[in-house]
Scaffold this motif. Sequence first.
Motif, PDB file in Angstrom:
ATOM      1  N   ILE A  27       0.841  -1.192   0.000  1.00  0.00           N
ATOM      2  CA  ILE A  27       0.000   0.000   0.000  1.00  0.00           C
ATOM      3  C   ILE A  27       0.876   1.242   0.000  1.00  0.00           C
ATOM      4  O   ILE A  27       1.734   1.410   0.872  1.00  0.00           O
ATOM      5  CB  ILE A  27      -0.944  -0.019   1.215  1.00  0.00           C
ATOM      6  N   GLU A  28       0.673   2.069  -0.997  1.00  0.00           N
ATOM      7  CA  GLU A  28       1.387   3.348  -1.106  1.00  0.00           C
ATOM      8  C   GLU A  28       0.694   4.403  -0.252  1.00  0.00           C
ATOM      9  O   GLU A  28       1.339   5.169   0.450  1.00  0.00           O
ATOM     10  CB  GLU A  28       1.453   3.795  -2.562  1.00  0.00           C
ATOM     11  N   ILE A  46       0.019   3.739   9.412  1.00  0.00           N
ATOM     12  CA  ILE A  46       0.508   2.420   9.835  1.00  0.00           C
ATOM     13  C   ILE A  46       0.550   1.430   8.672  1.00  0.00           C
ATOM     14  O   ILE A  46       1.478   0.628   8.568  1.00  0.00           O
ATOM     15  CB  ILE A  46      -0.367   1.867  10.979  1.00  0.00           C
ATOM     16  N   ILE A  47      -0.445   1.471   7.773  1.00  0.00           N
ATOM     17  CA  ILE A  47      -0.495   0.458   6.705  1.00  0.00           C
ATOM     18  C   ILE A  47       0.368   0.816   5.495  1.00  0.00           C
ATOM     19  O   ILE A  47       0.584  -0.029   4.630  1.00  0.00           O
ATOM     20  CB  ILE A  47      -1.937   0.137   6.266  1.00  0.00           C
ATOM     21  N   VAL A  55      -2.349  -6.595   5.784  1.00  0.00           N
ATOM     22  CA  VAL A  55      -3.404  -5.713   6.271  1.00  0.00           C
ATOM     23  C   VAL A  55      -4.728  -6.470   6.373  1.00  0.00           C
ATOM     24  O   VAL A  55      -5.439  -6.341   7.379  1.00  0.00           O
ATOM     25  CB  VAL A  55      -3.532  -4.455   5.381  1.00  0.00           C
ATOM     26  N   ILE A  56      -5.041  -7.276   5.386  1.00  0.00           N
ATOM     27  CA  ILE A  56      -6.272  -8.074   5.443  1.00  0.00           C
ATOM     28  C   ILE A  56      -6.256  -8.965   6.683  1.00  0.00           C
ATOM     29  O   ILE A  56      -7.232  -9.025   7.437  1.00  0.00           O
ATOM     30  CB  ILE A  56      -6.456  -8.919   4.165  1.00  0.00           C
ATOM     31  N   ILE A  75     -11.589  -1.730   5.385  1.00  0.00           N
ATOM     32  CA  ILE A  75     -10.313  -1.696   4.662  1.00  0.00           C
ATOM     33  C   ILE A  75      -9.953  -3.111   4.208  1.00  0.00           C
ATOM     34  O   ILE A  75      -9.560  -3.317   3.054  1.00  0.00           O
ATOM     35  CB  ILE A  75      -9.198  -1.076   5.540  1.00  0.00           C
ATOM     36  N   ALA A  76     -10.091  -4.090   5.094  1.00  0.00           N
ATOM     37  CA  ALA A  76      -9.809  -5.488   4.733  1.00  0.00           C
ATOM     38  C   ALA A  76     -10.727  -5.962   3.615  1.00  0.00           C
ATOM     39  O   ALA A  76     -10.277  -6.623   2.665  1.00  0.00           O
ATOM     40  CB  ALA A  76      -9.953  -6.389   5.958  1.00  0.00           C
TER      41      ALA A  76
END
Length: 86
Positions: A27-28, A46-47, A55-56, A75-76
Amino acid sequence: MCNSFVYKTNGTCSKLLEFVINDDNTIESLKVTGGCNGNLKGISSIIKGKSIDEVISAFKGITCGPRPTSCPDQIARALTEYKESK
């Protein structure tokens, strides 16, 4: 090269998630519309640089109070949808 992905949330205070995802599936960036501003800025920070799968795994199934979902869970779900579309 980066890919943009937009996800409309469901069941949370946040309304829209806008991702930029690198070709290596990290993730950018994440921009969130709505929700708890400070918390979501923190989550976005954080991500950054984390893999989609990481992240998922961390966020899937998190709830918010009595709600069956949360911003992290959304988000997941968004990242799962992105991954399945590739």
